[in-house]
Design an enzyme around this catalytic site. Sequence first.
Site, short mmCIF file in Angstrom:
data_model
loop_
_atom_site.label_atom_id
_atom_site.label_comp_id
_atom_site.label_asym_id
_atom_site.label_seq_id
_atom_site.Cartn_x
_atom_site.Cartn_y
_atom_site.Cartn_z
N GLU A 18 36.03 41.18 25.66
CA GLU A 18 35.71 39.81 25.23
C GLU A 18 34.20 39.62 25.09
OE1 GLU A 18 37.75 40.65 27.67
OE2 GLU A 18 39.44 39.25 27.89
N LYS A 67 42.51 44.60 30.98
CA LYS A 67 41.43 45.10 30.14
C LYS A 67 41.91 46.21 29.19
CE LYS A 67 37.53 43.69 33.02
NZ LYS A 67 36.23 43.97 33.58
N HIS A 99 45.55 9.51 38.95
CA HIS A 99 46.34 8.88 37.89
C HIS A 99 47.23 9.88 37.18
CE1 HIS A 99 44.19 5.05 38.30
NE2 HIS A 99 43.25 5.86 38.77
N GLU A 135 41.97 35.91 42.83
CA GLU A 135 41.68 37.30 42.47
C GLU A 135 41.44 38.11 43.74
OE1 GLU A 135 39.70 38.31 38.49
OE2 GLU A 135 38.16 38.83 39.93
N LYS A 194 28.78 42.95 34.13
CA LYS A 194 28.49 44.00 35.11
C LYS A 194 28.67 45.37 34.48
CE LYS A 194 30.10 45.50 39.67
NZ LYS A 194 30.92 45.15 40.85
N GLY A 201 32.28 41.02 40.94
CA GLY A 201 32.07 40.04 39.86
C GLY A 201 32.15 38.60 40.35
N ARG A 202 33.21 38.29 41.11
CA ARG A 202 33.40 36.90 41.55
C ARG A 202 32.46 36.49 42.67
NH1 ARG A 202 37.48 40.20 42.29
NH2 ARG A 202 38.41 40.63 44.32
C1 G6Q Z 1 35.60 39.70 39.16
C2 G6Q Z 1 36.35 40.51 38.22
C3 G6Q Z 1 36.29 40.03 36.79
C4 G6Q Z 1 34.99 40.38 36.08
C5 G6Q Z 1 35.17 40.17 34.59
C6 G6Q Z 1 33.92 40.48 33.81
O1 G6Q Z 1 35.53 39.89 40.35
O2 G6Q Z 1 35.99 41.83 38.36
O3 G6Q Z 1 36.51 38.65 36.66
O4 G6Q Z 1 33.94 39.61 36.56
O5 G6Q Z 1 36.23 40.96 34.14
O6 G6Q Z 1 33.52 41.81 34.01
P1 G6Q Z 1 32.11 42.28 33.51
O7 G6Q Z 1 31.06 41.52 34.24
O8 G6Q Z 1 32.05 43.75 33.81
O9 G6Q Z 1 32.04 42.00 32.03
#
Ligand code: G6Q
Length: 537
Positions: free
Chosen positions: A212, A504, A384, A353, A206, A267-268
């Site tokens: 990462e 971050k 199990h 989250e 996003k 994001g989620r």
């Molecule tokens: C989700 C969070 C988080 C995010 C990641 C990736 O709700 O904000 O999990 O999706 O940190 O972020 P980017 O899409 O900006 O790389």
Amino acid sequence: MKSLTELRAWQELEQHATEMKPQHLRDLFATDTARAQRLALEAEGLFLDYSKNRITGTTLSLLLQLAAESGLRASIDAMFRGDQINITEKRSVLHTALRAPRDKQIMVEGVDVVPQVQEVLDRMAAFADRIRLGDWRGFTGKRIRNIVNIGIGGSDLGPVMAYEALRHYSLRDLRLRFVSNVDGTDFAEATWDLDAGETLFIVASKTFTTLETMTNARTARAWLLGQLNDEKAVASHFVAVSTNAAKVSEFGIDTANMFGFWDWVGGRYSMDAAIGLSTMIAIGPDNFRAMLSGFHSMDEHFRTAPFEANLPVLMALLTIWNTNFLGAGTIAVLPYDQYLKRFPAYLQQLTMESNGKHVTLAGAPVKYETSPIYWGEPGTNGQHSFYQLIHQGTRLIPCDFIGFAKSLNKLGEHQDILIANLFAQAEALAFGKTADEVRAEKTPEWLVPHRTFEGNRPSNMLLAEQLTPEILGKLVALYEHNVFVQGIIWQLDSFDQWGVELGKVLAVRIQPELTSAGALNHDSSTNALIERYRRMR
Ligand code: G6Q
């Protein structure tokens, strides 16, 4: 607004819980033969049996009263209308617009967002078809056979879960891989056997700044150039999914090959947006649209059904009951379907989250527990291992069981055995096995306590006919709205994630210190760890 614990329904629930705690599900069922019929609900192709919760009619009506006193109806309307309910980030929360039909109008700051959503979906579909038909070629003219999604958190968990869940519907000529961890092993293992000339990278971020993802994307570019030896190859092998066009082009991806989304998609909550590009390539645009229509029908159910017949509302209220009044700290999510193996991991982000928060919307510390810990594994594997603790441990662990009547892979008796196990577990958890029942099996007295099951463990049973793209959409939307309702009752901002933001920035200070010999200025533990790493690396 009154604080949650001052609400009348909350106080009555506290009183009611003292009466309910000594009650056993065995007795609740014995004294009410219609219990299973009354405490069940079928909507949108999903059947929920919630009769094995430690509740009565009184519990339910108090919980429904709590929802009413919490202003749930107005909050639902505010979300669907596009109000800025994510107050700490001053954003609308409109993942529901991602699956709204074409003819719907949803205004954000004076602009109808539905045409924008549909335009991106159409571009995604055209692109997905080109890949699936072999029309989009790699730089050396080869057909694309490998799709590697690079993203993390919300830009990874939804796509992985959906790909695994809908693998049955996927084009088997394509290999999908997902790289999220900054640990180089993730990238190395995902690509070790791939031919760069046949590989497409989707860089899904996003913000397009996540450490990462950007590290993995740079490594991917170097890996590709290592095999293809020409900068111009990047254009044929990289596409981006982002809200940040400037960063995308700075990275070297042509924005013509970028699929956008908007800051009102968290994001989620973004697997229906362009973040779902890998899903669409795998299962095709028609199946993706079917998934979206499943999401939309659950949205409509949530928006319009009265609370007592509203699946997400009921599931959320049961979570409140089990968490805040019966003291449960976790919820086990147990899908009896191998395709849903990543569903618990996906739900962990969605739930924790969103509602892992310690202050209210007004910034006041909460005086009650918020999100339970969600965890789980597909059945029957868990039986199990950790089910022992659920059956006979000292903690109360409510379970969400999920099952499907028809298997997508009919093999001998597998399906009936699977479902027999599913029903048997819920039955055993609720009713247990008394000491007298154990004695009646001629168990020696010293062994009786070990073989006795207290029972009275609550569970929900969610059943659907078959795992389809549409049903997956409904299931995910059910949990999205379940989480929303929990957040409204707990008076939280379910749509920010300041804890993630902190992560971050934290590592940025330490990274250069690992490779320098400079003096360290952390606490003694962190200093010693850095020094040890300097010696060992
Ligand atoms: C989700 C969070 C988080 C995010 C990641 C990736 O709700 O904000 O999990 O999706 O940190 O972020 P980017 O899409 O900006 O790389």
